[in-house]
Design a protein around this motif. Structure first.
Motif, PDB file in Angstrom:
ATOM      1  N   ASP A  33       0.917  -1.179  -0.032  1.00 22.29           N
ATOM      2  CA  ASP A  33       0.231  -0.202   0.219  1.00 22.29           C
ATOM      3  C   ASP A  33       0.450   1.180  -0.008  1.00 22.29           C
ATOM      4  OD1 ASP A  33      -2.153  -0.984  -0.507  1.00 22.29           O
ATOM      5  OD2 ASP A  33      -2.516  -1.546   1.961  1.00 22.29           O
ATOM      6  N   THR A  34       2.093   1.224  -0.036  1.00 20.82           N
ATOM      7  CA  THR A  34       3.117   2.488   0.129  1.00 20.82           C
ATOM      8  C   THR A  34       3.197   2.746  -1.569  1.00 20.82           C
ATOM      9  OG1 THR A  34       4.258   1.394   1.563  1.00 20.82           O
ATOM     10  CG2 THR A  34       5.739   3.092   0.377  1.00 20.82           C
ATOM     11  N   VAL A  82       1.458  -1.009 -13.191  1.00 22.62           N
ATOM     12  CA  VAL A  82       1.283   0.003 -11.705  1.00 22.62           C
ATOM     13  C   VAL A  82       0.130   0.753 -11.842  1.00 22.62           C
ATOM     14  CG1 VAL A  82       2.432   2.341 -11.596  1.00 22.62           C
ATOM     15  CG2 VAL A  82       3.365   0.928 -13.133  1.00 22.62           C
ATOM     16  N   ASP A  83      -0.155   1.068 -10.191  1.00 20.99           N
ATOM     17  CA  ASP A  83      -1.809   1.369  -9.977  1.00 20.99           C
ATOM     18  C   ASP A  83      -1.430   2.932 -10.256  1.00 20.99           C
ATOM     19  OD1 ASP A  83      -2.041  -1.455  -8.997  1.00 20.99           O
ATOM     20  OD2 ASP A  83      -1.717  -1.351  -6.665  1.00 20.99           O
ATOM     21  N   PRO A  84      -2.298   3.068  -9.984  1.00 20.69           N
ATOM     22  CA  PRO A  84      -2.951   4.490 -10.319  1.00 20.69           C
ATOM     23  C   PRO A  84      -1.506   5.422  -8.992  1.00 20.69           C
ATOM     24  CG  PRO A  84      -5.216   3.796  -9.901  1.00 20.69           C
ATOM     25  CD  PRO A  84      -3.928   2.595  -9.894  1.00 20.69           C
ATOM     26  N   ASN A  85      -1.223   4.644  -8.094  1.00 20.36           N
ATOM     27  CA  ASN A  85      -0.724   5.688  -6.997  1.00 20.36           C
ATOM     28  C   ASN A  85       1.099   5.278  -7.182  1.00 20.36           C
ATOM     29  OD1 ASN A  85      -0.467   2.652  -6.116  1.00 20.36           O
ATOM     30  ND2 ASN A  85      -0.875   2.960  -3.984  1.00 20.36           N
ATOM     31  N   GLY A  86       1.042   4.572  -8.156  1.00 21.81           N
ATOM     32  CA  GLY A  86       2.298   4.295  -8.800  1.00 21.81           C
ATOM     33  C   GLY A  86       3.236   2.639  -7.910  1.00 21.81           C
ATOM     34  N   ASN A  87       1.963   1.861  -6.980  1.00 23.87           N
ATOM     35  CA  ASN A  87       2.700   0.677  -6.829  1.00 23.87           C
ATOM     36  C   ASN A  87       2.558  -0.296  -7.444  1.00 23.87           C
ATOM     37  OD1 ASN A  87       2.984  -1.091  -5.024  1.00 23.87           O
ATOM     38  ND2 ASN A  87       2.807  -0.178  -3.014  1.00 23.87           N
TER      39      ASN A  87
END
Length: 125
Positions: A33-34, A82-87
């Motif tokens: 979740d980071t 890549v997730d929307p938060n960049g993870n």
């Protein structure tokens, strides 16, 4: 006569690689979740073993070239979706990687035990 048994060294290297893979996978899961965290991965054991066999190795302290390192390979960045938060951590992929690492570790221990039994049998014990 029994000073250089490569099968034991290979089994130990395989178990060490599996343990490192398990630690990298656990680190990836911990950072699932980071934001902007990039998942890490290790090269396959066969690639690691092949690269160490092609380079010079120092087997004694007085050797000028080569390295006597038994350190596991450095983690590399896994480039997946890549997730929307960049993870880039995928929990499902990490679970599969962790199970593969467990199987590789169990395989290394089986190779070690089997060869130890064979060695004891050859010595008559």
């Amino acid at each position: 006569m029994f000073q250089n048994l490569d099968v034991f060294k290979t089994a130990m290297a395989m178990a060490r690689h599996a343990g490192t893979q398990q630690a990298v996978s656990a680190q990836n899961i911990a950072n699932a979740d980071t934001p902007r965290y990039r998942a890490q991965d290790l090269p396959d054991f066969s690639e690691t073993l092949r690269s160490t066999m092609l380079t010079q190795r120092a087997t004694r302290a007085r050797h000028l070239n080569g390295a006597a390192s038994n350190a596991p390979p450095a983690p590399i960045e896994r480039r997946d979706t890549v997730d929307p938060n960049g993870n880039t951590v995928s929990i499902e992929a990490e679970m599969v990687t962790a199970v593969d690492a467990m199987r590789a570790h169990d395989r290394a221990l089986s190779i070690y035990r089997s060869n130890l039994t064979l060695l004891r049998a050859s010595l008559g014990r």
